[in-house]
Design an enzyme around this catalytic site. Sequence first.
Site, PDB file in Angstrom:
ATOM      1  N   GLU A 281      32.996  45.490 -32.470  1.00 48.93           N
ATOM      2  CA  GLU A 281      31.647  45.194 -32.950  1.00 48.93           C
ATOM      3  C   GLU A 281      31.689  43.913 -33.773  1.00 48.93           C
ATOM      4  O   GLU A 281      32.544  43.751 -34.651  1.00 48.93           O
ATOM      5  CB  GLU A 281      31.108  46.351 -33.789  1.00 48.93           C
ATOM      6  CG  GLU A 281      29.809  46.067 -34.524  1.00 48.93           C
ATOM      7  CD  GLU A 281      28.687  45.596 -33.625  1.00 48.93           C
ATOM      8  OE1 GLU A 281      28.004  44.617 -33.988  1.00 48.93           O
ATOM      9  OE2 GLU A 281      28.494  46.201 -32.551  1.00 48.93           O
ATOM     10  N   CYS A 376      19.545  49.046 -23.248  1.00 56.55           N
ATOM     11  CA  CYS A 376      18.440  49.941 -23.586  1.00 56.55           C
ATOM     12  C   CYS A 376      17.136  49.189 -23.339  1.00 56.55           C
ATOM     13  O   CYS A 376      16.313  49.033 -24.230  1.00 56.55           O
ATOM     14  CB  CYS A 376      18.552  50.403 -25.032  1.00 56.55           C
ATOM     15  SG  CYS A 376      17.341  51.684 -25.435  1.00 56.55           S
TER      16      CYS A 376
END
Length: 423
Positions: A281, A376
Amino acid sequence: MSDPVRTIAFLVLRAVEQDDAYVNLLLPRMLAEHKVTGRDAAFATELVHGTVRQQGTYDAVIDTLSSRTIDPAVRDALRLGAHQLLSLRVPNHAAVSETVDVVRREIGHKPVGFVNAILRKVGARSLDDWIEELSAGLDPDDARSVRSSHPRWVVEAFRDALDGTDDDLDALLEADNAPPRVTLVARPGLAAPDELPGEPGRHSPFARIMADGDPGSVAAVREGRAGVQDEGSQLVALTLADAVLTGSDARWLDLCAGPGGKAALLGALAAQRGAHLVANELQHHRAELVRSSMRLLPDVEVTEHDGRAGPWDAATFDRVLVDAPCTGLGALRRRPEARWRRRPEDLATLTDLQRGLLERALELTRPGGVTVYATCSPHRAETTGIVAAVTADRDDVTVETTHQWWPHVHGTDAMFAAVLRRR
């Protein structure tokens, strides 16, 4: 606070507007801070989420009743009052008077008369009557935009992605405005699905869907053995984990792991198979969330790099997930502010990043290994468009399958996943 519920709702709306705050992060914190629980917490949640979801419709009503420039704080108060008047079973006099009291306390006396007058006019008609008047003379998609409280460009993007009928489009827009139920995930090897409350999920064997209640009250969630995760998000992780491999299956990579939901499910599955997961990340605060979600999974390595330039050797991973940053248009049920925050011009920057991440993921995947590219968002520019652009001139990659899940069809967020195999 003489009316903490409406005051908290108003303050959250202001933070969303002024500071780009996220409703799902700020509201629970404020409710806890002011010890608002039970029915009051549920009412505050409906006030905030419902107002943000429907603000496009409410703004159209408000602007019909006033031609003057409205101060942003006053507009937030008017939206809050309009939601009570048009969409909730709050008596008109209570909705108007309580909203006016919030204005008096939080903004001042000057706009009180204006807010009172506008809200009384708003409440004089039903929502259906307002929508009928506002839609008169508009083309069908402009009318849909007003009725469903989605920007016109989002309506058009959904129409293109669905490639279906007007009924499909209307069903999706309606589903976007329905509050989603809380979905839990039992992390394999740490929790069994049957120890979680709720009914089984429709698609993931690890899902349980709660009818009501606070997920934080569930012991397995508090302990990190389970989590809150939409079933569509679970399906993305399972798509990677379930892809058939021959040969080595020891090194997995989640290239964009924050905030950690998919990584935690992958880490639990990898641990059961003796595989090692690298959860990467870029942003430190999100990497800390990944570490927190992984605290019971010792064989997970959390790293902090730009996924396009991390220090990994080429062709060294068996499975790679690219859950790419995107517009988030697939999660408008859960993140209602995204529909107003995103703009069509955001796509250029995001699609450049998405292409770069997918290209890097394929470079890191060994021959015979699989990469899953996920977003998404159902927007074609972020889904099949990216996959086509990256694979067009490559003869070493096969697109094996693509998945598009929908709120109105599958009961999930609108998640996209494509399975690509290195030859």
